[in-house]
Write an enzyme that holds these catalytic residues in place. Structure first.
Site, PDB file in Angstrom:
ATOM      1  N   LEU A 118       1.955   2.063  -7.370  1.00 31.21           N
ATOM      2  CA  LEU A 118       0.620   2.084  -7.707  1.00 31.21           C
ATOM      3  C   LEU A 118      -0.103   1.745  -6.343  1.00 31.21           C
ATOM      4  CD1 LEU A 118      -1.594   1.508  -9.937  1.00 31.21           C
ATOM      5  CD2 LEU A 118      -1.149  -0.799  -9.716  1.00 31.21           C
ATOM      6  N   GLY A 119       0.234   1.071  -5.395  1.00 30.44           N
ATOM      7  CA  GLY A 119      -0.439   0.631  -4.199  1.00 30.44           C
ATOM      8  C   GLY A 119      -1.147   1.781  -3.408  1.00 30.44           C
ATOM      9  N   ARG A 124      -0.765 -16.901 -10.953  1.00 25.85           N
ATOM     10  CA  ARG A 124      -1.983 -17.291 -11.279  1.00 25.85           C
ATOM     11  C   ARG A 124      -2.272 -18.488 -11.192  1.00 25.85           C
ATOM     12  NH1 ARG A 124      -3.702 -14.266 -16.876  1.00 25.85           N
ATOM     13  NH2 ARG A 124      -3.309 -12.245 -16.466  1.00 25.85           N
ATOM     14  N   LYS A 173       4.451 -13.941 -13.101  1.00 23.93           N
ATOM     15  CA  LYS A 173       2.817 -13.622 -12.938  1.00 23.93           C
ATOM     16  C   LYS A 173       2.044 -14.869 -13.163  1.00 23.93           C
ATOM     17  CE  LYS A 173       3.247  -8.494 -12.860  1.00 23.93           C
ATOM     18  NZ  LYS A 173       2.929  -7.229 -13.456  1.00 23.93           N
ATOM     19  N   GLY A 183       0.865  -1.223  -0.046  1.00 18.01           N
ATOM     20  CA  GLY A 183      -0.034  -0.064   0.163  1.00 18.01           C
ATOM     21  C   GLY A 183       0.562   1.412  -0.057  1.00 18.01           C
ATOM     22  N   ARG A 192       4.266  -3.889   6.993  1.00 18.36           N
ATOM     23  CA  ARG A 192       5.211  -4.805   7.372  1.00 18.36           C
ATOM     24  C   ARG A 192       6.391  -4.396   8.355  1.00 18.36           C
ATOM     25  NH1 ARG A 192       8.650  -5.752   3.174  1.00 18.36           N
ATOM     26  NH2 ARG A 192       8.167  -3.511   2.307  1.00 18.36           N
ATOM     27  N   GLY A 205       3.437   1.648  -2.158  1.00 21.80           N
ATOM     28  CA  GLY A 205       4.159   1.586  -3.377  1.00 21.80           C
ATOM     29  C   GLY A 205       3.634   2.565  -4.259  1.00 21.80           C
TER      30      GLY A 205
END
Ligand code: NDP
Length: 312
Positions: free
Chosen positions: A15-16, A142, A138, A11, A35, A13
């Site tokens: 983007l986060g 998935r 990634k 959160g 963290r 980051g």
């Protein structure tokens, strides 16, 4: 109907932090993984406290402590992970396997959105090494999600505007020149650019939408599907000046690869697929996917020209 409780991992980051803001703005009960490893990183701590003051809940948990991750995900309905995945910053995509284990054990999570937010890795089976590591990792995540039977949405966000528009699609640049630009190939391959705040907005819209359950959400704002030449034209119009242009063949573009650092090699591969092969826009979205601007026409997304005004 009560809004879903959302946990955001990563959160603080790039983007986060926008996903946290979008979640709060949409009225979700918003939890952020804190963290202990961030230690005395004062900027992260300050950001977390500021989110707390805006109503978010901070949940202490570590990737090195399975129990703490299980306890964290037990508190929410939805988990969104925006852990790092750009080698020039850092790359921790596979750490998410620990999160998948925790979500599986907790058993209560209605939707998991792993850290994707780029090119659809399922379409990159023939990608070039070493850049393919991003897509391969990634896909490993998935596979673990799907084998664990965890409901998911994958967000394919295409190009982050800050990287690609800022640099007029040139690798190694994030501010547009007022003098010159190097066109990649003929400069006519279409790519798709999305303001990072819009990525967060569309992501939050999708989290409890049944239409995006177990699907990939592609972000294709129609006005933002443009070639490099078109991006350059928009910039030239904004600054009222024509740039000097040179071109780079694909062979010239790839030639320096062996002399680059690993992280730069990965980036070079990604720009190659986007700008020379047109990997973002050269396919139709099939049954497995949905397109965000069609699902959420109420989102007033930022068009490229408006985004680029910040650089004038
Ligand atoms: P950042 O580099 O900003 O990192 C995000 C967060 O990852 C950090 O804030 C931190 O979370 C967490 N993190 C970093 N290192 C560790 C670690 N050692 N252990 C645990 N957590 C760690 O990520 P981005 O926002 O750049 O990338 C997010 C996603 O977006 C990735 O999947 C990436 O591939 C994608 N992306 C796509 C782009 C595009 O153009 N399409 C461009 C850039 C990214 P914490 O808050 O807990 O400290």
């Amino acid at each position: 109907m009560a809004k879903s409780k959302v946990l955001i991992v990563g959160g603080t980051g790039y983007l986060g932090k926008r996903v946290v803001k979008a979640s709060l703005a949409n009225g979700h009960d918003t939890y952020i993984l804190q963290r202990p490893e961030i230690g005395v990183d004062i900027e992260k701590v300050e950001m977390l406290i500021s989110f707390k003051m805006q109503g978010a809940h901070l949940v202490t948990a570590s990737f090195d402590d399975h129990r703490s991750l299980v306890d964290a995900v037990k508190r929410v309905d939805i988990v969104i992970c925006a852990i790092s995945g750009v080698h020039i910053r850092s790359h921790h995509i596979l750490l998410q396997l620990k999160l998948v284990d925790a979500i599986k054990e907790a058993g209560n999570v209605k939707r998991f959105l792993p850290s994707e937010f780029g090119t659809d890795p399922a379409r990159m089976k023939n990608a070039m090494a070493p850049g393919r590591v991003t897509f391969d990792d990634k896909m490993v995540v998935r596979k673990a999600i799907e084998e664990a039977g965890i409901p998911f949405t994958y967000v394919s966000a295409n190009c982050f505007a800050g990287y690609f528009l800022g640099g007029l699609c040139q690798i190694g640049h994030i501010l547009p020149s007022r003098d010159s630009v190097v066109l990649l190939g003929d400069g006519n391959q279409k790519a798709i650019y999305v303001d990072e705040d819009d990525i967060a907005t569309y992501t939050i819209k999708a989290i409890d939408d049944p239409r995006t359950l177990n699907k990939t959400l592609y972000l294709r704002p129609p006005q933002n599907i443009l070639s490099q030449r078109e991006v350059v034209q928009i910039w030239e119009k904004l600054i009222g000046k024509e740039l000097k242009k040179s071109t780079l063949s694909k062979e010239e573009f790839l030639a320096p690869m062996k002399d680059l650092e690993y992280a730069e090699q990965v980036g070079l591969c990604h720009y190659y697929h986007v700008c020379y092969e047109g990997c973002l826009a050269n396919f139709e979205i099939g049954e497995e996917g949905e397109e965000a601007s069609k699902l959420y026409p109420e989102v007033n997304y930022t068009a490229v020209e408006n985004y680029m005004k910040r650089y004038v």
